[in-house]
Motif scaffolding. Structure first.
Motif, PDB file in Angstrom:
ATOM      1  N   ALA A  13      73.473 -63.239 -33.848  1.00 29.25           N
ATOM      2  CA  ALA A  13      74.353 -64.208 -33.192  1.00 29.25           C
ATOM      3  C   ALA A  13      75.392 -64.759 -34.166  1.00 29.25           C
ATOM      4  N   GLU A  14      74.966 -65.078 -35.375  1.00 31.94           N
ATOM      5  CA  GLU A  14      75.902 -65.640 -36.360  1.00 31.94           C
ATOM      6  C   GLU A  14      76.956 -64.614 -36.755  1.00 31.94           C
ATOM      7  N   GLN A  15      76.555 -63.338 -36.864  1.00 32.50           N
ATOM      8  CA  GLN A  15      77.514 -62.295 -37.217  1.00 32.50           C
ATOM      9  C   GLN A  15      78.544 -62.103 -36.106  1.00 32.50           C
ATOM     10  N   LEU A  16      78.094 -62.174 -34.860  1.00 34.28           N
ATOM     11  CA  LEU A  16      79.016 -62.049 -33.730  1.00 34.28           C
ATOM     12  C   LEU A  16      80.009 -63.202 -33.718  1.00 34.28           C
ATOM     13  N   LEU A  17      79.516 -64.411 -33.996  1.00 32.76           N
ATOM     14  CA  LEU A  17      80.381 -65.576 -34.009  1.00 32.76           C
ATOM     15  C   LEU A  17      81.450 -65.444 -35.097  1.00 32.76           C
ATOM     16  N   LYS A  18      81.048 -64.960 -36.272  1.00 35.21           N
ATOM     17  CA  LYS A  18      81.995 -64.756 -37.360  1.00 35.21           C
ATOM     18  C   LYS A  18      83.032 -63.699 -36.987  1.00 35.21           C
ATOM     19  N   ALA A  19      82.579 -62.661 -36.298  1.00 36.25           N
ATOM     20  CA  ALA A  19      83.505 -61.605 -35.886  1.00 36.25           C
ATOM     21  C   ALA A  19      84.538 -62.139 -34.902  1.00 36.25           C
ATOM     22  N   GLN A  20      84.123 -63.015 -33.993  1.00 40.51           N
ATOM     23  CA  GLN A  20      85.063 -63.579 -33.029  1.00 40.51           C
ATOM     24  C   GLN A  20      86.060 -64.502 -33.722  1.00 40.51           C
ATOM     25  N   LEU A  21      85.567 -65.326 -34.651  1.00 39.38           N
ATOM     26  CA  LEU A  21      86.457 -66.235 -35.382  1.00 39.38           C
ATOM     27  C   LEU A  21      87.465 -65.465 -36.213  1.00 39.38           C
ATOM     28  N   GLY A  26      88.749 -62.716 -35.278  1.00 42.09           N
ATOM     29  CA  GLY A  26      89.620 -61.978 -34.380  1.00 42.09           C
ATOM     30  C   GLY A  26      89.211 -60.544 -34.149  1.00 42.09           C
ATOM     31  N   ALA A  27      88.002 -60.160 -34.614  1.00 40.23           N
ATOM     32  CA  ALA A  27      87.553 -58.778 -34.459  1.00 40.23           C
ATOM     33  C   ALA A  27      87.076 -58.482 -33.043  1.00 40.23           C
ATOM     34  N   ILE A  28      86.571 -59.501 -32.343  1.00 39.03           N
ATOM     35  CA  ILE A  28      86.153 -59.335 -30.950  1.00 39.03           C
ATOM     36  C   ILE A  28      86.693 -60.507 -30.150  1.00 39.03           C
ATOM     37  N   SER A  29      86.788 -60.325 -28.835  1.00 40.32           N
ATOM     38  CA  SER A  29      87.317 -61.383 -27.974  1.00 40.32           C
ATOM     39  C   SER A  29      86.227 -62.405 -27.669  1.00 40.32           C
ATOM     40  N   LEU A  30      86.672 -63.567 -27.187  1.00 43.63           N
ATOM     41  CA  LEU A  30      85.725 -64.602 -26.772  1.00 43.63           C
ATOM     42  C   LEU A  30      84.895 -64.125 -25.583  1.00 43.63           C
ATOM     43  N   GLU A  31      85.482 -63.315 -24.715  1.00 44.42           N
ATOM     44  CA  GLU A  31      84.730 -62.802 -23.570  1.00 44.42           C
ATOM     45  C   GLU A  31      83.620 -61.858 -24.030  1.00 44.42           C
ATOM     46  N   THR A  32      83.915 -61.043 -25.041  1.00 44.53           N
ATOM     47  CA  THR A  32      82.884 -60.157 -25.594  1.00 44.53           C
ATOM     48  C   THR A  32      81.771 -60.976 -26.229  1.00 44.53           C
ATOM     49  N   LEU A  33      82.143 -62.014 -26.985  1.00 44.76           N
ATOM     50  CA  LEU A  33      81.140 -62.888 -27.587  1.00 44.76           C
ATOM     51  C   LEU A  33      80.267 -63.522 -26.511  1.00 44.76           C
ATOM     52  N   PHE A  45      76.229 -63.001 -26.173  1.00 40.49           N
ATOM     53  CA  PHE A  45      75.321 -64.149 -26.180  1.00 40.49           C
ATOM     54  C   PHE A  45      74.486 -64.185 -24.902  1.00 40.49           C
ATOM     55  N   LYS A  46      75.112 -63.825 -23.807  1.00 38.24           N
ATOM     56  CA  LYS A  46      74.395 -63.815 -22.526  1.00 38.24           C
ATOM     57  C   LYS A  46      73.322 -62.730 -22.522  1.00 38.24           C
ATOM     58  N   ARG A  47      73.657 -61.582 -23.080  1.00 41.06           N
ATOM     59  CA  ARG A  47      72.703 -60.476 -23.138  1.00 41.06           C
ATOM     60  C   ARG A  47      71.510 -60.812 -24.019  1.00 41.06           C
ATOM     61  N   ARG A  48      71.717 -61.671 -25.003  1.00 36.53           N
ATOM     62  CA  ARG A  48      70.643 -62.077 -25.898  1.00 36.53           C
ATOM     63  C   ARG A  48      69.892 -63.318 -25.406  1.00 36.53           C
ATOM     64  N   ASN A  49      70.207 -63.752 -24.197  1.00 32.22           N
ATOM     65  CA  ASN A  49      69.572 -64.941 -23.600  1.00 32.22           C
ATOM     66  C   ASN A  49      69.898 -66.228 -24.357  1.00 32.22           C
ATOM     67  N   ILE A  50      70.978 -66.227 -25.145  1.00 33.80           N
ATOM     68  CA  ILE A  50      71.431 -67.452 -25.793  1.00 33.80           C
ATOM     69  C   ILE A  50      72.175 -68.308 -24.776  1.00 33.80           C
TER      70      ILE A  50
END
Length: 461
Positions: free
Chosen positions: A405-413, A415-422, A426-431
Motif C-alpha cells: 500500500a505504501e509503495q502504491l501511494l508513493k507511486a501515485q504521488l 505521478g507514476a499511476i493515476s489516483l483512480e488506479t490507486l 486499495f479497494k482490491r486489497r480491502n483497504i
C-alpha cells in the motif's frame, strides 16, 4: 440388494477413515474427551482412575478448526457474483437455494468448510416429488422448483461405476439421509433411509422388521425427467473422480499430537506443583508438620524436607508444545503461499494457475462445482444454460496489502499511476470498502477542494 444398499463402497470407506479424526477435532474438547483412548492413550502402568482424571481435565487447542474457519471464509469475504448469463428465472431461487433459508453465498460457504475440513462434499440438485402435479405449468403455479442439498462425505455410501469419470458420470449413487415424519400430534421422529439414484430413476430404502431381525426393503421409487444423476462432487484435495483427501490432514494429525502432549504437560505440572515430604530416621510413625509443631530426631542422620521437581522436563515440554503450535500455524499459512512474483489473480491465471496458492485452487473447484449445480438446476426446468458465478480468489493482493500500500501511494504521488488506479488497488486489497465507487469518491474529493485535502500532491485525472 438388502445387504448392499447400506454398505459403503471401498472408495468411500477409505475417505471415511479420516472422517472420525476430523469430526472429533471439529467437535472440540467435548468430542475429543468422548473419543477417550482412541486419541488419548492410557500409558502402561497408569491406573484407570488416574487416566479418567487426566482425560476429564484435558482441553483441546482448536488449531485445526480455527484454520478451517479462517481459510474457508476467505473466498466469501466478498459477495458471490452472479454472471449475466444466469437465467432470470433462477436468480430468485438462489436467495433461498436450499429451501431452508440459505442463499447461494451462505450455502457455498458451508460447502467449502466441509470440503476444506473433510476433503470432500457434495451438492445434490433435487426436485420435490410432483404428487398430483402433471405438467410444467402445474409445477410453476404451485411454486415447485429445484433446490440444492448439502451432502456430507459420511453420507456417501457408494457409487457406480467404480471407475467413473467426470465425462461419463455416474450410473448409480447411494446416499444415507434422515427424514422427519410426524409421531403423534405433538412430536416428530427421525427415520434413516438410503436414497438410490440412477439415471432418470430414484428409490428410497428403509429398514423393516423381519422376524427377529431387521432388513432393508424398498420404500418408494419413481422416475425423473433428467437422464443424469444431478450430483456434483466438491473436492478439498482431489485424488480422482469422487475421491479426495483433506488438504490439511497433516495439520489434523499435528493437532492430535498437541492434544496428547498438552495432556502430558498438564499431568506433570500437577505432580510438580505438589511437593513431596521426605522424612528420614524420625521418631514415631505420625509426623505433624506446621508452625506450632516440632519434629525431633535422635539420629544424627535424621532429616525432614520437601522434595520438589527440578523443572527441566516441564520447560522442555513447554517449548515442545510452543514449537508444535508454530508448525501448525505454518501448515495453515502454506495454503496461502503463492508463486514468487505472482501478486495478482490475473498473473496467476495467466500462468495456467501453476503459481496460484492452494486455497485459490480450492476456491476455483468450489466455483466450478457451483456452476455445474446451476446447470443441473436449469436442466430441471428446461433452461438450456444455468450460467456462471464468480468467487473472490484474489488472495495474493490481500496478503501483500500491508507491504504494497505504501509503495502504491508513493507511486501515485510521483505521478507514476493515476489516483483512480490507486483507488482500485486499495479497494482490491480491502483497504477501501467495496461499497465505495470511484465516481462517487472522485466527486467527494473534488468537493473538498485543495485546502481540505483535495490537493496536497494527489493528482486528480
Amino acid at each position: 440388494m438388502n445387504d448392499a444398499v447400506r454398505k459403503q463402497s471401498a472408495e468411500a470407506a477409505k475417505l471415511n477413515e479420516d472422517c472420525a479424526l476430523i469430526a472429533a477435532l471439529l467437535g472440540g474438547t467435548k468430542t475429543m474427551r468422548a473419543a477417550g483412548k482412541k486419541y488419548l492413550p492410557q500409558w502402561p502402568g497408569e491406573d484407570d482412575k488416574s487416566y479418567e482424571l487426566r482425560l476429564a481435565v484435558a482441553t483441546l487447542f482448536p488449531a485445526y478448526a480455527r484454520t478451517i474457519d479462517v481459510l474457508s471464509a476467505k473466498p466469501f469475504s466478498k459477495p458471490v457474483t452472479l454472471g449475466e448469463d444466469v437465467p432470470e428465472r433462477l436468480k430468485p431461487w438462489l436467495q433461498n437455494v436450499d429451501l431452508s433459508g440459505r442463499d447461494l453465498h451462505s450455502f457455498l460457504s458451508e460447502i467449502t468448510q466441509d470440503a476444506m475440513g473433510y476433503g470432500f462434499a457434495g451438492i445434490l440438485v433435487d426436485f420435490p416429488k410432483a404428487g398430483n402435479l402433471v405438467t410444467k405449468a402445474d409445477e410453476q403455479a404451485a411454486g415447485v422448483r429445484p433446490y440444492f442439498v448439502q451432502v456430507h462425505v459420511q453420507n456417501v455410501l457408494g457409487w457406480l461405476p467404480k471407475n467413473a469419470t467426470s465425462l461419463n458420470g455416474l450410473t448409480q449413487l447411494r446416499l444415507l439421509e434422515s427424514v422427519s415424519e410426524p409421531n403423534g400430534d405433538f412430536d416428530t421422529k427421525e427415520i434413516e433411509q438410503v436414497r438410490v439414484l440412477g439415471r432418470g430413476t430414484w428409490q428410497t430404502w428403509r429398514q423393516r422388521e423381519a422376524g427377529s431381525k431387521k432388513e432393508w426393503a424398498l420404500f418408494e421409487e419413481g422416475v425423473t425427467s433428467l437422464q443424469t444423476i444431478p450430483f456434483v462432487p466438491v473436492y478439498g484435495k482431489r485424488l480422482g473422480y469422487m475421491q479426495a483427501t483433506p488438504p490439511l490432514l497433516e495439520l489434523a494429525h499435528s493437532n492430535i499430537e498437541h492434544w496428547q502432549s498438552k495432556s502430558d504437560q498438564q499431568n506433570i505440572l500437577h505432580i510438580a506443583r505438589v511437593p513431596i515430604l521426605f522424612a528420614k530416621m524420625l521418631e514415631g510413625s505420625d509426623i505433624a508438620v506446621g508452625a506450632g509443631t516440632a519434629v525431633k530426631s535422635d539420629s544424627p542422620d535424621g532429616d525432614l524436607k520437601f522434595v520438589e521437581h527440578g523443572g527441566k522436563a516441564i520447560e522442555a515440554g513447554r517449548l515442545s508444545i510452543l514449537d508444535l503450535e508454530d508448525r501448525m500455524r505454518q501448515a495453515g499459512a502454506e495454503l496461502l503461499v503463492i508463486k514468487p512474483g505472482n501478486v495478482t489473480e490475473s498473473q496467476t491465471l495467466a500462468d495456467n494457475e501453476q503459481g496460484a496458492c492452494a486455497l485459490q485452487k480450492i476456491a476455483q473447484n468450489i466455483q466450478d462445482a457451483a456452476n455445474q449445480a446451476l446447470q443441473f438446476m436449469a436442466e430441471w426446468v428446461g433452461e438450456k444454460e444455468g450460467g456462471h458465478i464468480k468467487l473472490h480468489t484474489d488472495f495474493g493482493a490481500e496478503s501483500l496489502a500491508a507491504t504494497s500500500a505504501e509503495q502504491l501511494l508513493k507511486a501515485q504521488l510521483a505521478g507514476a499511476i493515476s489516483l483512480e488506479t490507486l483507488f482500485g488497488e486499495f479497494k482490491r486489497r480491502n483497504i477501501i470498502s467495496m461499497d465505495i465507487d470511484w465516481d462517487g469518491e472522485l466527486a467527494r474529493i473534488e468537493s473538498q477542494g485543495a485546502g481540505a485535502g483535495g490537493g496536497g500532491g494527489y493528482r486528480i485525472p
